[in-house]
Scaffold this motif. Structure first.
Motif, PDB file in Angstrom:
ATOM      1  N   MET A   1       0.834  -1.217   0.000  1.00 39.11           N
ATOM      2  CA  MET A   1       0.000   0.000   0.000  1.00 39.11           C
ATOM      3  C   MET A   1       0.858   1.252   0.000  1.00 39.11           C
ATOM      4  SD  MET A   1      -3.031   1.230  -0.087  1.00 39.11           S
ATOM      5  CE  MET A   1      -4.061  -0.176   0.336  1.00 39.11           C
ATOM      6  N   ASN A   2       1.936   1.274   0.816  1.00 34.60           N
ATOM      7  CA  ASN A   2       2.811   2.436   0.849  1.00 34.60           C
ATOM      8  C   ASN A   2       3.482   2.658  -0.495  1.00 34.60           C
ATOM      9  OD1 ASN A   2       2.229   2.995   3.494  1.00 34.60           O
ATOM     10  ND2 ASN A   2       3.937   1.797   4.310  1.00 34.60           N
ATOM     11  N   GLY A   3       3.843   1.541  -1.163  1.00 31.14           N
ATOM     12  CA  GLY A   3       4.458   1.671  -2.476  1.00 31.14           C
ATOM     13  C   GLY A   3       3.518   2.311  -3.471  1.00 31.14           C
ATOM     14  N   GLU A   4       2.234   1.951  -3.405  1.00 29.27           N
ATOM     15  CA  GLU A   4       1.254   2.537  -4.309  1.00 29.27           C
ATOM     16  C   GLU A   4       1.097   4.027  -4.040  1.00 29.27           C
ATOM     17  OE1 GLU A   4      -2.315   0.369  -3.886  1.00 29.27           O
ATOM     18  OE2 GLU A   4      -1.528  -1.486  -4.734  1.00 29.27           O
ATOM     19  N   ASN A   5       1.108   4.421  -2.767  1.00 33.70           N
ATOM     20  CA  ASN A   5       0.993   5.835  -2.426  1.00 33.70           C
ATOM     21  C   ASN A   5       2.190   6.626  -2.929  1.00 33.70           C
ATOM     22  OD1 ASN A   5      -1.458   5.489  -1.216  1.00 33.70           O
ATOM     23  ND2 ASN A   5      -0.665   5.455   0.871  1.00 33.70           N
ATOM     24  N   ASN A   6       3.395   6.046  -2.804  1.00 34.65           N
ATOM     25  CA  ASN A   6       4.591   6.740  -3.275  1.00 34.65           C
ATOM     26  C   ASN A   6       4.542   6.953  -4.781  1.00 34.65           C
ATOM     27  OD1 ASN A   6       5.695   6.913  -0.719  1.00 34.65           O
ATOM     28  ND2 ASN A   6       6.792   4.963  -0.894  1.00 34.65           N
ATOM     29  N   GLU A   7       4.061   5.944  -5.506  1.00 33.28           N
ATOM     30  CA  GLU A   7       3.945   6.093  -6.954  1.00 33.28           C
ATOM     31  C   GLU A   7       2.923   7.166  -7.305  1.00 33.28           C
ATOM     32  OE1 GLU A   7       5.716   4.777  -9.430  1.00 33.28           O
ATOM     33  OE2 GLU A   7       6.996   3.965  -7.856  1.00 33.28           O
ATOM     34  N   ALA A   8       1.840   7.219  -6.541  1.00 33.30           N
ATOM     35  CA  ALA A   8       0.809   8.226  -6.807  1.00 33.30           C
ATOM     36  C   ALA A   8       1.346   9.629  -6.597  1.00 33.30           C
ATOM     37  CB  ALA A   8      -0.398   7.983  -5.904  1.00 33.30           C
ATOM     38  N   LYS A   9       2.187   9.796  -5.560  1.00 35.88           N
ATOM     39  CA  LYS A   9       2.733  11.119  -5.275  1.00 35.88           C
ATOM     40  C   LYS A   9       3.626  11.617  -6.403  1.00 35.88           C
ATOM     41  CE  LYS A   9       2.709  10.394  -0.265  1.00 35.88           C
ATOM     42  NZ  LYS A   9       3.524  10.266   0.947  1.00 35.88           N
ATOM     43  N   LYS A  10       4.256  10.687  -7.134  1.00 36.16           N
ATOM     44  CA  LYS A  10       5.161  11.072  -8.197  1.00 36.16           C
ATOM     45  C   LYS A  10       4.428  11.369  -9.501  1.00 36.16           C
ATOM     46  CE  LYS A  10       8.901   8.193  -6.314  1.00 36.16           C
ATOM     47  NZ  LYS A  10       9.775   7.018  -6.559  1.00 36.16           N
ATOM     48  N   ASN A  11       3.152  11.063  -9.571  1.00 33.27           N
ATOM     49  CA  ASN A  11       2.379  11.242 -10.794  1.00 33.27           C
ATOM     50  C   ASN A  11       1.793  12.652 -10.834  1.00 33.27           C
ATOM     51  OD1 ASN A  11       0.602  11.164 -12.940  1.00 33.27           O
ATOM     52  ND2 ASN A  11      -0.095   9.096 -12.501  1.00 33.27           N
ATOM     53  N   PRO A  12       2.281  13.531 -11.728  1.00 35.24           N
ATOM     54  CA  PRO A  12       1.786  14.913 -11.753  1.00 35.24           C
ATOM     55  C   PRO A  12       0.323  15.012 -12.145  1.00 35.24           C
ATOM     56  CG  PRO A  12       3.176  14.472 -13.656  1.00 35.24           C
ATOM     57  CD  PRO A  12       3.313  13.294 -12.745  1.00 35.24           C
ATOM     58  N   TRP A  13      -0.193  14.009 -12.874  1.00 37.83           N
ATOM     59  CA  TRP A  13      -1.587  14.070 -13.295  1.00 37.83           C
ATOM     60  C   TRP A  13      -2.533  13.953 -12.108  1.00 37.83           C
ATOM     61  CZ3 TRP A  13      -2.590  16.109 -17.706  1.00 37.83           C
ATOM     62  CH2 TRP A  13      -1.687  15.986 -18.764  1.00 37.83           C
ATOM     63  N   ILE A  14      -2.080  13.313 -11.040  1.00 36.57           N
ATOM     64  CA  ILE A  14      -2.917  13.234  -9.842  1.00 36.57           C
ATOM     65  C   ILE A  14      -3.074  14.624  -9.231  1.00 36.57           C
ATOM     66  CG2 ILE A  14      -3.041  12.338  -7.485  1.00 36.57           C
ATOM     67  CD1 ILE A  14      -1.858   9.763  -8.458  1.00 36.57           C
TER      68      ILE A  14
END
Length: 201
Positions: A1-14
């Motif tokens: 779950m933490n890995g998914e959150n870290n990837e989301a933080k790096k996505n500028p489209w979010i």
């Protein structure tokens, strides 16, 4: 779950979706809702409120905090949107931009009065080399611009229809803000702004 959150933080489209998604849904809902202008605005306001709450919850889940501008906008959307739906009166949601512009202008004025240029604290890395005089002029310019937007919003909401106000927010404020930012460039370069125009090679 933490890995998914870290990837989301790096996505500028979010970040783009969180910042502009609720507003986009507001305008989409207004244009798609049936009926008279007031009913369309009530539907769009309800969608806007739900979307802002969802955006803030998502921000907490991803970043463990709500960005200040999102928090300010979210609180005002929920409060004035709730008043709009309860009283079935468009004036409340239409006054929200005036209040936001007024708060921003007041914050910039406070920074000038106390010798703490808030724009420099927030945007310092985006304007390398800009002198203190340049920061002061930029702050004054944006302060005046926000006051002008607040006045313009009041003029439109008091003298034109709900539909005209919606399109003013879409096709008036956003282009004007972009053009105003561009109009400041000559002043910024005059006062030390470093533009990366050196050829590479």
């Amino acid at each position: 779950m933490n890995g998914e959150n870290n990837e989301a933080k790096k996505n500028p489209w979010i970040n783009v979706a969180l910042d502009y998604g609720p507003l986009a849904l507001f305008f989409l809902a207004y244009n798609l809702a049936p009926g008279i202008a007031l009913f369309k605005l009530l539907v769009a306001t309800g969608v806007f409120m739900v979307a802002m709450i969802a955006a803030m919850i998502t921000a907490v889940a991803l970043y463990k905090r709500i960005p200040p501008m999102m928090a300010l906008t979210g609180v005002l959307v929920v409060v004035f949107g709730g008043l709009t739906l309860y009283f079935r009166d468009a004036r409340f949601i239409q006054m929200k931009p005036t209040i936001i512009y007024g708060i921003l202008a007041a914050l910039l004025a406070f920074g000038l009065a106390t010798g703490r240029p808030l724009l420099q604290q927030v945007l310092g890395q985006s304007f390398p080399g800009l002198s203190p005089i340049g920061w002061r002029k930029l702050t004054v310019n944006w302060m005046v611009f926000f006051v002008a937007l607040a006045i313009a919003n009041e003029v439109v909401r008091l003298n034109f229809s709900e539909t005209a106000w919606v399109y003013f927010k879409t096709w008036g404020v956003i282009p004007l803000t972009f053009l105003f930012a561009l109009a400041n460039l000559p002043m910024l370069t005059k006062h030390g702004l470093e533009l990366d125009d050196k050829p590479k090679g």
